[in-house]
Design a protein around this motif. Structure first.
Motif, PDB file in Angstrom:
ATOM      1  N   GLU A   7      24.624  -2.976   4.568  1.00 26.53           N
ATOM      2  CA  GLU A   7      24.024  -1.721   4.135  1.00 26.53           C
ATOM      3  C   GLU A   7      22.755  -1.418   4.945  1.00 26.53           C
ATOM      4  O   GLU A   7      21.994  -0.528   4.592  1.00 26.53           O
ATOM      5  CB  GLU A   7      23.658  -1.791   2.643  1.00 26.53           C
ATOM      6  CG  GLU A   7      24.807  -2.068   1.704  1.00 26.53           C
ATOM      7  CD  GLU A   7      25.555  -0.791   1.342  1.00 26.53           C
ATOM      8  OE1 GLU A   7      25.352   0.227   2.017  1.00 26.53           O
ATOM      9  OE2 GLU A   7      26.334  -0.834   0.377  1.00 26.53           O
ATOM     10  N   ALA A   8      22.544  -2.176   6.026  1.00 25.13           N
ATOM     11  CA  ALA A   8      21.269  -2.107   6.749  1.00 25.13           C
ATOM     12  C   ALA A   8      20.946  -0.709   7.254  1.00 25.13           C
ATOM     13  O   ALA A   8      19.781  -0.365   7.452  1.00 25.13           O
ATOM     14  CB  ALA A   8      21.279  -3.087   7.924  1.00 25.13           C
ATOM     15  N   GLN A   9      21.954   0.095   7.495  1.00 25.53           N
ATOM     16  CA  GLN A   9      21.691   1.447   7.981  1.00 25.53           C
ATOM     17  C   GLN A   9      20.957   2.276   6.953  1.00 25.53           C
ATOM     18  O   GLN A   9      20.386   3.317   7.282  1.00 25.53           O
ATOM     19  CB  GLN A   9      23.012   2.128   8.347  1.00 25.53           C
ATOM     20  CG  GLN A   9      23.659   1.492   9.575  1.00 25.53           C
ATOM     21  CD  GLN A   9      25.086   1.959   9.728  1.00 25.53           C
ATOM     22  OE1 GLN A   9      25.792   2.117   8.732  1.00 25.53           O
ATOM     23  NE2 GLN A   9      25.509   2.168  10.951  1.00 25.53           N
ATOM     24  N   SER A  10      20.956   1.837   5.682  1.00 21.21           N
ATOM     25  CA  SER A  10      20.256   2.566   4.637  1.00 21.21           C
ATOM     26  C   SER A  10      18.870   2.011   4.363  1.00 21.21           C
ATOM     27  O   SER A  10      18.191   2.473   3.462  1.00 21.21           O
ATOM     28  CB  SER A  10      21.073   2.532   3.334  1.00 21.21           C
ATOM     29  OG  SER A  10      22.304   3.162   3.531  1.00 21.21           O
ATOM     30  N   VAL A  11      18.450   0.986   5.113  1.00 22.02           N
ATOM     31  CA  VAL A  11      17.124   0.419   4.904  1.00 22.02           C
ATOM     32  C   VAL A  11      16.055   1.415   5.336  1.00 22.02           C
ATOM     33  O   VAL A  11      16.161   2.031   6.376  1.00 22.02           O
ATOM     34  CB  VAL A  11      16.962  -0.898   5.683  1.00 22.02           C
ATOM     35  CG1 VAL A  11      15.544  -1.410   5.588  1.00 22.02           C
ATOM     36  CG2 VAL A  11      17.923  -1.933   5.137  1.00 22.02           C
ATOM     37  N   ILE A  12      15.045   1.549   4.529  1.00 17.94           N
ATOM     38  CA  ILE A  12      13.983   2.500   4.811  1.00 17.94           C
ATOM     39  C   ILE A  12      12.679   1.746   4.981  1.00 17.94           C
ATOM     40  O   ILE A  12      12.149   1.178   4.021  1.00 17.94           O
ATOM     41  CB  ILE A  12      13.845   3.525   3.665  1.00 17.94           C
ATOM     42  CG1 ILE A  12      15.201   4.196   3.405  1.00 17.94           C
ATOM     43  CG2 ILE A  12      12.803   4.568   4.003  1.00 17.94           C
ATOM     44  CD1 ILE A  12      15.232   5.017   2.159  1.00 17.94           C
ATOM     45  N   THR A  13      12.159   1.721   6.182  1.00 15.92           N
ATOM     46  CA  THR A  13      10.869   1.081   6.418  1.00 15.92           C
ATOM     47  C   THR A  13       9.751   2.081   6.173  1.00 15.92           C
ATOM     48  O   THR A  13       9.980   3.291   6.082  1.00 15.92           O
ATOM     49  CB  THR A  13      10.780   0.554   7.856  1.00 15.92           C
ATOM     50  OG1 THR A  13      10.787   1.670   8.754  1.00 15.92           O
ATOM     51  CG2 THR A  13      11.945  -0.371   8.179  1.00 15.92           C
ATOM     52  N   ILE A  14       8.528   1.582   6.112  1.00 16.50           N
ATOM     53  CA  ILE A  14       7.377   2.459   5.895  1.00 16.50           C
ATOM     54  C   ILE A  14       7.225   3.451   7.047  1.00 16.50           C
ATOM     55  O   ILE A  14       6.943   4.634   6.841  1.00 16.50           O
ATOM     56  CB  ILE A  14       6.103   1.618   5.711  1.00 16.50           C
ATOM     57  CG1 ILE A  14       6.176   0.843   4.388  1.00 16.50           C
ATOM     58  CG2 ILE A  14       4.854   2.481   5.745  1.00 16.50           C
ATOM     59  CD1 ILE A  14       5.039  -0.124   4.165  1.00 16.50           C
TER      60      ILE A  14
ATOM     61  N   GLY B 248       0.779  -1.226   0.000  1.00 17.19           N
ATOM     62  CA  GLY B 248       0.000   0.000   0.000  1.00 17.19           C
ATOM     63  C   GLY B 248       0.811   1.276   0.000  1.00 17.19           C
ATOM     64  O   GLY B 248       0.249   2.372  -0.084  1.00 17.19           O
ATOM     65  N   GLN B 249       2.143   1.179   0.070  1.00 17.69           N
ATOM     66  CA  GLN B 249       3.015   2.351   0.095  1.00 17.69           C
ATOM     67  C   GLN B 249       3.718   2.481  -1.254  1.00 17.69           C
ATOM     68  O   GLN B 249       4.343   1.534  -1.724  1.00 17.69           O
ATOM     69  CB  GLN B 249       4.053   2.218   1.209  1.00 17.69           C
ATOM     70  CG  GLN B 249       5.053   3.354   1.287  1.00 17.69           C
ATOM     71  CD  GLN B 249       4.521   4.533   2.067  1.00 17.69           C
ATOM     72  OE1 GLN B 249       3.446   4.464   2.629  1.00 17.69           O
ATOM     73  NE2 GLN B 249       5.261   5.616   2.109  1.00 17.69           N
ATOM     74  N   MET B 250       3.605   3.669  -1.900  1.00 17.80           N
ATOM     75  CA  MET B 250       4.256   3.884  -3.179  1.00 17.80           C
ATOM     76  C   MET B 250       5.721   4.229  -2.949  1.00 17.80           C
ATOM     77  O   MET B 250       6.045   5.180  -2.237  1.00 17.80           O
ATOM     78  CB  MET B 250       3.576   5.016  -3.951  1.00 17.80           C
ATOM     79  CG  MET B 250       4.100   5.171  -5.370  1.00 17.80           C
ATOM     80  SD  MET B 250       3.762   3.721  -6.407  1.00 17.80           S
ATOM     81  CE  MET B 250       2.001   3.944  -6.696  1.00 17.80           C
TER      82      MET B 250
END
Length: 553
Positions: free
Chosen positions: A168-175, A61-63
C-alpha cells in the motif's frame, strides 16, 4: 543503518529474508476510556490501525487526522501524541514491535542489529480493509498465548501485515507530501475562477496526476474536480444570496464564461436552476460562531452543526453536530460533510479560514459583525433563512421586556452612570455600548462615564467600539455610580482586584465609596446575541434592583 525503498515483490522478499521481527505488545484502545500518554520519543516501532470513529494525532509537530480504513506506521524516535479529550468514539489497535536487520553472515554465524527505519512510514490508506482487519484481529487474539507454535504464528501474522503496508506504499503520505499537497489546495482556493487543470495541480504538489487524485480523494473526501466545482458553486450561491447581481455576472465571477453552461452545471449539482435557488428556504444551517447560533435559535432554527462553547444547555444540547473551539478544521470539515448544510454562517474574524478549509462544502455567509448592531444582525440572518416575521416578533417582545425593566429599576438607578470593566493579563478593558455594554447603556439607558461617551460618539450606536484599553491607575478616568467587574476566573479576578486596590484612583472612585462594585459572570455577559441579551437584561434588573449580584464591597 537505513533501508531503501522496496517496490517489487523481489525487493520485499529480500527485505524480510534479512529481517527478524518481534512483536512487543498489541492493545485495543477505546478512547471512551483510554487517555493517551504525554508526547515523547517512541522507543519501539508502532502500528496504529483505526477501526472506528475519528480523531487527531500530533506527529513530529504535524497534526494528522485519524480515520477509519487508515493505518499509521510510526518509527522509533518519532514523537506522537493523540488528544483523546474530544474524540470519545475513536477506536484503534496499537502494535509495538521491533525489527532486527541482518548485519553479518558467515557459514557459522549471523549477526543482527536493531533497525530503526522501514521503507514506509506515516499515514497509509488501507484498501484491502477486510483482510487487514482479520490479520490484526488474529494477531490480537493470539498475542497473550504462551504456546511456542502460537508465538511463531504471531510473527507470520505480523510479517503479513507489514507486507500489506509495503504494497500500500503508494498511499503513504509524508509530511513533505502533505505540505506540497496543501500548496496545491491553496492555489485552488485562490484561483478557482481561472482555468485549472489536474496536471497543473499535480505539478504544484510534485506528484503524478493519478496519485494526486488518489491523495486528494483520501484527504478531502472528494475528487479535485468535485472540490473545484464545490468552490465555484458555493461562491456563486454566496453572490446569489447576498447581492442583486445578474446570473450572467455571477457565472463570470466564479469562472464560467457561458451563463447557460453555468446554469446547467448548477442545476445538475443542486437540482434547481440558480433563479429557483433564490426562492428556496435555506433552513439547514451550520454556525461557526455561538452568537450566530443564538440568533438562529431565537428565530426558531436549531443549526445542524454549530459552535456551542459558551451557550446554555437549552440550546447546545439540541445541536446534533457540536463544533468545539479545541477541535481542528479537519474535524469540523468531517462533521459538516455529514450534515450537508445549505449555508455556513460566521463572523468576519474566521471568514478567511472558513473559505480555505470548508468553502467547497457550502456557501460561507459572513455576517458583518463589527459594522452593525444586534438588531441589524437578526434582521440580516432572518432574511437569509426566511424568518423575518420571527425577527419582528422577537424585537417586539424584547422592547416590551426593556420597557418593563426600566420601570422596575427606575427608582433605584434614575439617571445613574455605570462602567463595565473586564480583567485581562494586559490590563483592563472598558466596554462600550455593545456586547457587555448593550443592556446597561442602550436597554436601561444608564450613562457611561464621560471619557467613554466621547469614544462611543465616534461611531453609529452599537457599532465599531467594543472596548477601550485602560491600566489599573486609569480607572479613575472612568468615574461612575456603579462599577461592574468581570473576569474569566477567580484567579484572574483576584489578580485584577489586587492591582486595582493598590491605586489611589480605586479609593477615590464613586462606586467604591458608595459600595456599588459588583462582580459578574464572564460567560453570561460575553455573547452579543438576542437570547443572550434577554438573559442579561434579567440579570441586570436583579442586580440593580438590589436583590442579586455578587457585591465585592
Amino acid at each position: 543503518m537505513s533501508m531503501g525503498l522496496h517496490n517489487t515483490e523481489t525487493d520485499i522478499e529480500i527485505l524480510f529474508q534479512q529481517t527478524l521481527l518481534e512483536v512487543s505488545t498489541i492493545e485495543y484502545l477505546d478512547y471512551g476510556t483510554y487517555r493517551s500518554e504525554e508526547s515523547s520519543e517512541l522507543d519501539h516501532h508502532v502500528l496504529l490501525f483505526i477501526v472506528g470513529g475519528s480523531g487527531e494525532m500530533l506527529l513530529n509537530g504535524q497534526m494528522l487526522q485519524l480515520s477509519r480504513k487508515h493505518a499509521f506506521l510510526l518509527l522509533s524516535g518519532m514523537k506522537a501524541v493523540i488528544n483523546s479529550m474530544h474524540q470519545p468514539n475513536l477506536k484503534l489497535y496499537r502494535v509495538s514491535f521491533e525489527l532486527y536487520r541482518q548485519s553479518e553472515s558467515t557459514d557459522s554465524y549471523r549477526g543482527y542489529e536493531k533497525e530503526r527505519s522501514f521503507p514506509v512510514q506515516g499515514q497509509i490508506a488501507i484498501h484491502q480493509y477486510g483482510l487487514f482487519s482479520r490479520l490484526i484481529k488474529l494477531l490480537y487474539d493470539n498475542h497473550h498465548s504462551l504456546d511456542v507454535a502460537m508465538k511463531l504464528q504471531q510473527s507470520i501474522y505480523m510479517y503479513a501485515i507489514l507486507r500489506m503496508l509495503l504494497k500500500e506504499a503508494q498511499s503513504v503520505i509524508t509530511i513533505d507530501t502533505w505540505n506540497a499537497f496543501d500548496q496545491s489546495v491553496r492555489y485552488m482556493q485562490d484561483a478557482y475562477h481561472t482555468d485549472i487543470t489536474l496536471d497543473k495541480l499535480a505539478d504544484l504538489a510534485g506528484l503524478n496526476p493519478s496519485y494526486y487524485s488518489t491523495l486528494f480523494k483520501q484527504k478531502m473526501d472528494k475528487s479535485p474536480i468535485e472540490y473545484l466545482t464545490g468552490l465555484r458553486m458555493n461562491r456563486a450561491k454566496e453572490l446569489l444570496l447576498l447581492s442583486q447581481d445578474k446570473i450572467r455576472n455571477v457565472a463570470r465571477e466564479v469562472g464560467y464564461k457561458d451563463e447557460f453552461y453555468f446554469s446547467r452545471r448548477f442545476k445538475a449539482q443542486y437540482g434547481v436552476a440558480p433563479s429557483v435557488y433564490l426562492k428556496h428556504h435555506h433552513r439547514n444551517v451550520a454556525s461557526l460562531s455561538y452568537a450566530c447560533t443564538d440568533h438562529l435559535y431565537t428565530l426558531g432554527i436549531v443549526p445542524y452543526a454549530a459552535r456551542i462553547d459558551k451557550g446554555p444547555t437549552s440550546i447546545t444540547d439540541r445541536v446534533s453536530e457540536p463544533l468545539e473551539s479545541s477541535q481542528s478544521w479537519d474535524i469540523w470539515r468531517q462533521k459538516l460533510i455529514r450534515v450537508k448544510p445549505d449555508m455556513i454562517m460566521c463572523k468576519e474574524n474566521i471568514s478567511l479560514q472558513a473559505r480555505n478549509n470548508i468553502g467547497d462544502i457550502a456557501p460561507i455567509i459572513v455576517i458583518p459583525w463589527m459594522q452593525k448592531d444586534i438588531f441589524y444582525h437578526i434582521q440580516e440572518i432572518a432574511q437569509l433563512v426566511d424568518k423575518e416575521q420571527a425577527a419582528k416578533e422577537w424585537r417586539e417582545r424584547h422592547e416590551q421586556r426593556v420597557e418593563l425593566a426600566r420601570k422596575k429599576i427606575g427608582s433605584a438607578t434614575g439617571s445613574k452612570s455605570v462602567v463595565i470593566c473586564t480583567f485581562t493579563a494586559n490590563g483592563l478593558r472598558i466596554y462600550g455600548a455593545r456586547n457587555m455594554g448593550h443592556v446597561f447603556y442602550r436597554s436601561l439607558q444608564m450613562r457611561p462615564p464621560e471619557k467613554l461617551q466621547r469614544q462611543i460618539d465616534k461611531y453609529d450606536i452599537g457599532t465599531g467600539l467594543v472596548w477601550v484599553a485602560a491600566s489599573a491607575e486609569e480607572i479613575g478616568d472612568y468615574e461612575a455610580d456603579y462599577l461592574l467587574l468581570i473576569a474569566k476566573s477567580e484567579q484572574e479576578a483576584r489578580a485584577g482586584m489586587k492591582q486595582l486596590q493598590a491605586t489611589e484612583a480605586w479609593l477615590r472612585h464613586p462606586a467604591v465609596k458608595s459600595g456599588r462594585v459588583f462582580f459578574m459572570s464572564f460567560n453570561q455577559w460575553l455573547i452579543y446575541a438576542p437570547d443572550s441579551i434577554d438573559r442579561q437584561l434579567e440579570e441586570a434588573v436583579t442586580l440593580l434592583a438590589g436583590s442579586g449580584g455578587r457585591q465585592l464591597i
